[in-house]
Scaffold this motif. Structure first.
Motif, mmCIF file in Angstrom:
data_model
loop_
_atom_site.group_PDB
_atom_site.id
_atom_site.type_symbol
_atom_site.label_atom_id
_atom_site.label_comp_id
_atom_site.label_asym_id
_atom_site.label_seq_id
_atom_site.Cartn_x
_atom_site.Cartn_y
_atom_site.Cartn_z
ATOM 1 N N LEU A 6 63.065 -90.328 77.836
ATOM 2 C CA LEU A 6 61.824 -90.880 78.367
ATOM 3 C C LEU A 6 60.776 -89.795 78.603
ATOM 4 N N LEU A 7 61.204 -88.629 79.089
ATOM 5 C CA LEU A 7 60.254 -87.541 79.334
ATOM 6 C C LEU A 7 59.666 -87.007 78.031
ATOM 7 N N VAL A 8 60.518 -86.865 77.025
ATOM 8 C CA VAL A 8 60.031 -86.414 75.720
ATOM 9 C C VAL A 8 59.098 -87.472 75.117
ATOM 10 N N SER A 9 59.464 -88.747 75.263
ATOM 11 C CA SER A 9 58.616 -89.829 74.759
ATOM 12 C C SER A 9 57.260 -89.823 75.457
ATOM 13 N N HIS A 10 57.275 -89.612 76.769
ATOM 14 C CA HIS A 10 56.022 -89.552 77.525
ATOM 15 C C HIS A 10 55.121 -88.449 76.992
ATOM 16 N N ARG A 11 55.691 -87.283 76.719
ATOM 17 C CA ARG A 11 54.883 -86.168 76.223
ATOM 18 C C ARG A 11 54.330 -86.472 74.831
ATOM 19 N N TRP A 12 55.151 -87.070 73.989
ATOM 20 C CA TRP A 12 54.707 -87.413 72.644
ATOM 21 C C TRP A 12 53.573 -88.439 72.693
ATOM 22 N N LEU A 13 53.726 -89.453 73.531
ATOM 23 C CA LEU A 13 52.703 -90.483 73.650
ATOM 24 C C LEU A 13 51.408 -89.922 74.230
ATOM 25 N N TYR A 14 51.533 -88.953 75.135
ATOM 26 C CA TYR A 14 50.342 -88.320 75.707
ATOM 27 C C TYR A 14 49.480 -87.708 74.608
ATOM 28 N N PHE A 15 50.108 -86.972 73.715
ATOM 29 C CA PHE A 15 49.346 -86.346 72.635
ATOM 30 C C PHE A 15 48.826 -87.370 71.630
ATOM 31 N N GLN A 16 49.469 -88.512 71.524
ATOM 32 C CA GLN A 16 48.990 -89.560 70.625
ATOM 33 C C GLN A 16 47.719 -90.220 71.153
ATOM 34 N N PHE A 17 47.618 -90.367 72.477
ATOM 35 C CA PHE A 17 46.549 -91.174 73.054
ATOM 36 C C PHE A 17 45.579 -90.404 73.936
ATOM 37 N N MET A 18 45.724 -89.080 74.039
ATOM 38 C CA MET A 18 44.878 -88.312 74.949
ATOM 39 C C MET A 18 43.393 -88.379 74.577
ATOM 40 N N ARG A 19 43.086 -88.590 73.320
ATOM 41 C CA ARG A 19 41.685 -88.686 72.895
ATOM 42 C C ARG A 19 41.224 -90.136 72.760
ATOM 43 N N ASP A 20 42.119 -91.055 72.978
ATOM 44 C CA ASP A 20 41.790 -92.485 72.875
ATOM 45 C C ASP A 20 42.532 -93.210 73.982
ATOM 46 N N ILE A 21 42.015 -93.081 75.200
ATOM 47 C CA ILE A 21 42.693 -93.607 76.378
ATOM 48 C C ILE A 21 42.830 -95.123 76.280
ATOM 49 N N ASN A 22 44.076 -95.594 76.244
ATOM 50 C CA ASN A 22 44.331 -97.030 76.160
ATOM 51 C C ASN A 22 45.040 -97.505 77.427
ATOM 52 N N GLU A 23 45.458 -98.752 77.433
ATOM 53 C CA GLU A 23 46.089 -99.309 78.635
ATOM 54 C C GLU A 23 47.378 -98.585 78.982
ATOM 55 N N TYR A 24 48.134 -98.163 77.974
ATOM 56 C CA TYR A 24 49.359 -97.419 78.260
ATOM 57 C C TYR A 24 49.045 -96.154 79.048
ATOM 58 N N MET A 25 48.077 -95.355 78.571
ATOM 59 C CA MET A 25 47.742 -94.101 79.242
ATOM 60 C C MET A 25 47.227 -94.348 80.658
ATOM 61 N N ALA A 26 46.390 -95.367 80.813
ATOM 62 C CA ALA A 26 45.764 -95.623 82.104
ATOM 63 C C ALA A 26 46.723 -96.212 83.122
#
Length: 363
Positions: free
Chosen positions: A245-265
């Motif tokens: 889960l921690l690795v997934s969180h980091r991967w998803l962060y880099f996927q969406f850091m420039r396009d903040i979506n509901e998951y990130m928020a």
């Protein structure tokens, strides 16, 4: 390595890694877009979120033990606050005053809103000011220390709920309220106005939207106290899932850091909190070790609070960037930053923090 009574090596490792993630990530700004800087930012998890969960776990266990002992008097509540505030406030106010003196000496003109830093109201529902930026997370912690015990004491003493149900219900309510507040912020703001910067200030660094991270740790304390067999029997499986889960969180962060979506928020904070929670069954049972460098993790864990308060504003933004050190090459600046952070933290811990802890114990 045989630890001092009361220390758990696995939790020391987690605390040490959390503060190292924070310091290395902030220090990597000195390295710019170099290979080393990019690598550090890539591997550095959100250390503050890890701290929140660990804090909730440790304080949650204290609160559960107190409630289960049947001691719900006002005296026991004030005793809890006294011990927490003796642990956190002396260091914080000392560093805050040093920074204020520096800016006064440098001729700062605008002092409006500084009083909020003495009441931890600078970021309850609004973005944290640029001044003493690392204080945002301590504000979250202090409101947790103040509010959650009151809710628990009232639910047990006034409404006659058992400690078991009281802790679980309040933890679940706070998690729901914080998650809902993030959801509402995301859906009320114009999509074009959302950026990594606004996400960081309005969601990641406000009290109301982040209290749930600490409460996930309280849930861990509840599980460790009331579902002992489940907690211990599956600790290896939980640990492996937590890492995923921690690795997934980091991967998803880099996927969406420039396009903040509901998951990130809304949900990214829950993911890293649950991931950290799942590490605790195994780490909380890891009491002793003979591993090499074990002392480094324990030492860093002990210094972690001083390191957190000193490293960003005082060391990075004042000592490094406001002096001739900034003219050195980036790699040397980074090394000096780490050295000053550790060195000043050793002094703060031994000359002040440790003495304040002893004074607390005298009371």
């Amino acid at each position: 390595m045989i630890l001092d009574k009361g220390r758990v090596f696995g939790l020391d490792v987690l605390r040490a890694l959390a503060i190292l993630f924070v310091i290395l990530a902030h220090g990597s700004a000195l390295l710019g877009d170099s290979t080393a800087g990019t690598f550090i930012r890539t591997i550095s998890l959100d250390g503050v979120s890890i701290f929140f969960v660990l804090s909730g776990f440790l304080i949650g266990k204290i609160l559960i033990r107190t409630l289960e002992s049947g001691n719900t008097s006002a005296k026991s509540l004030f005793n809890f606050w006294k011990r927490r505030w003796f642990r956190t406030l002396p260091n914080y106010f000392l560093v805050l005053l040093i920074i204020l003196v520096y800016y006064f000496y440098m001729g700062r003109k605008d002092w409006s809103g500084i009083w909020h830093f003495f009441t931890f109201t600078q970021n309850f529902t609004s973005p944290h000011p640029p001044f003493f930026q690392e204080a945002w997370s301590l504000s979250v912690e202090e409101w947790f220390y103040l509010l959650i015990p009151i809710f628990l004491w009232l639910s047990v003493a006034l409404f006659r709920l058992s400690p078991r149900w009281s802790v679980l219900i309040i933890a679940a309510l706070v998690i729901a309220i914080s998650t809902w507040s993030r959801y509402m912020w995301y859906h009320l703001i114009t999509v074009e106005d959302i950026s990594l910067h606004t996400w960081d200030l309005n969601i990641r660094k406000t009290v109301l939207t982040r209290l749930d991270s600490i409460m996930f740790g309280v849930i861990g304390a509840w599980l460790a106290s009331y579902t002992v067999q489940l907690w211990k029997k599956n600790r290896t499986l939980f640990f492996a899932l937590g890492i995923v889960l921690l690795v997934s969180h980091r991967w998803l962060y880099f996927q969406f850091m420039r396009d903040i979506n509901e998951y990130m928020a809304v949900y990214s904070f829950s993911l890293i909190s649950v991931g950290t929670l799942l590490l605790l069954p195994l780490l909380s049972e890891w009491k002793n070790t003979r591993l090499p460098f074990a002392g480094f993790f324990t030492w860093t864990s002990i210094l972690s609070y001083s390191m957190y308060l000193l490293h960003f504003t005082l060391v990075l933004n004042i000592i490094i960037r406001k002096s001739s050190i900034v003219e050195l090459n980036s790699g040397l600046q980074f090394i000096i930053f780490i050295a000053f952070t550790y060195g000043l933290s050793v002094l703060l811990y031994h000359l002040y923090e440790k003495r304040m802890t002893r004074l607390r114990d005298r009371f």
